[in-house]
Design an enzyme around this catalytic site. Sequence first.
Site, PDB file in Angstrom:
ATOM      1  N   ASP A  91      35.767 -35.281  -0.056  1.00  0.00           N
ATOM      2  CA  ASP A  91      37.223 -35.168  -0.178  1.00  0.00           C
ATOM      3  C   ASP A  91      37.842 -35.246   1.215  1.00  0.00           C
ATOM      4  O   ASP A  91      37.428 -34.523   2.125  1.00  0.00           O
ATOM      5  CB  ASP A  91      37.596 -33.841  -0.851  1.00  0.00           C
ATOM      6  N   LEU A  92      38.829 -36.127   1.384  1.00  0.00           N
ATOM      7  CA  LEU A  92      39.486 -36.270   2.685  1.00  0.00           C
ATOM      8  C   LEU A  92      40.348 -35.046   2.972  1.00  0.00           C
ATOM      9  O   LEU A  92      41.034 -34.532   2.077  1.00  0.00           O
ATOM     10  CB  LEU A  92      40.350 -37.530   2.711  1.00  0.00           C
ATOM     11  N   ASP A 119      41.836 -38.943  -3.487  1.00  0.00           N
ATOM     12  CA  ASP A 119      41.069 -39.130  -2.252  1.00  0.00           C
ATOM     13  C   ASP A 119      39.672 -38.536  -2.370  1.00  0.00           C
ATOM     14  O   ASP A 119      39.044 -38.210  -1.366  1.00  0.00           O
ATOM     15  CB  ASP A 119      41.807 -38.499  -1.071  1.00  0.00           C
TER      16      ASP A 119
END
Length: 544
Positions: A401-402, A444
């Site tokens: 996960d960004l 994301d």
Amino acid sequence: MNGENASFALVFDPESPVPLSLEAIVSSERLPSLPEVAARVVEIARDPDPNFIRLIEAIRTDPAIAGRILKTANSALLGMRTRAGSVEQAVPRLGTTLVRTLVLSFCLAEFQNRNSVSLRVWYQHIWRASLTQAAVAETLAERQGGKVDPANWFLAGLVQDVGRLALLHTCRDEYVEHVLEKEDDRSLIQREQEWLGFTHVDVGQAICRRWNLDTDLVDAIGVHHAPAHRVVPLKFVSSTSLPAAMITAAHVAEYLEEVSHDLSCSREHIERLLMQVFAFRSNEVFRVLADVDSRVGELSATFGIDVGRAPCLETILSEAQELLARIAIASQLRLVNAHTNLGRAERVRMQTEAEAEQLRANQCRDHLTGVFNRSWLDPALATVFQQAAPHREPVGLLFVDLDHFKALNDSAGHQVGDALLQKVAVILRQSVRLTDSVARFGGDEFVVILKDVNLDMLTMVSDQIRSHLRASLSSAESAQSITCSIGAVCVPPSGDGSVPPAALMEAADKAMYEAKRRGGDQTVLATFEAGKWVHTSPMIPVAC
């Protein structure tokens, strides 16, 4: 015989009977004997505190060897910064182990028969494999942080198939007829055993003992034909193991020989050895294989060994890489074939199987990033578990996960955010093996499925992803590097269903959120212990 090769003249009776016992082959007059200077060098090198003066004196008694050592010391092969003007200058710079390796390499080069057209191709084949194994072993040693001497591993790789050369040298056409030319389901070792009652491994070990080589080297070449799975550890404990290096070198040599004839041959076992035993990263494997082939050319020129003319392996490896990528994608698509609903009318309308495959691909792809989508992920993970369970092969999962992506997307705009997600997908694909799968979970968030991994490899891959993202992506608007949080899980599939695929996904998701809670830009590893998941921050494994 006069000149440079005087010390290495082959003396044997071509009409003498073919020896068919281990002792007869090892003591055969058909084999080149170890020159006295080489025997003295080996003896001096075995001393824990070798005397360079004695070593130099021994080498100087043989002008041919002295000249070749000096020439090699000043060659591009070794890359010395300053030129050595004499043996006295060259030997201390090279070191005892490397001098011993060079002397024995020059002697081994005489295991050639340049006068026999029918046998020449077999000498070339075996020598190419031997030089490949030496180059691979040297490369592995150089990654051990100074714990081992690359020259020693190089020598071990070079001599581990000396038994094959000895059998060809002594038994000649009969060895070709009974072993090398046979095409059946038996391995080379099995054909030798059934014909002779012993194998080239036995011959090689016997020769190395006669040459007074180190016991650990002799023992290591005795196991170099072991299957790859025998040396893949749960941790990187085998990275400084000479036997593991010899097994890896043998498998790489076999693969490079096979891929020149069959681009589709699998290299999963090569990647498993290089990554899980010696901590290579996925994107290093191709380069290492290509560099090894280049090194073989340099070595054959240095030692005067005829390995024949071979096609450029870098081109072949590149073509094989593309083909294996297509095969891997097709295999990953088939993971969800049973879950893809194509109506009967649609199937009838399909004119070719390729169109059906393309439709399945479109249904499984994320249209923005090109990786697999959420609808592919769940059934694919279930199928991976089913395939891995009978072999108890571990399945790994990375939930990526960004960090702070929403803020960036809101401030810089969706177009910038979409471009960033596309770059992230590319980095994820570059960071894993062809047989691993990348899917976009949503927004994301991405998920990576890795088959047949250990905890160290999972940690290493996640670290590579984070460092690559941090180094490659940044936002001009915020002047901040892009980071990510990763939840990592690795479990062996169990027949009792104690850790089902859905639980693995949930555990990876929770580990990712724990990484975010701890500040982001890190990996949290979830392990299943005593019936519950435990979160830890893994140490990054290194091969040293």
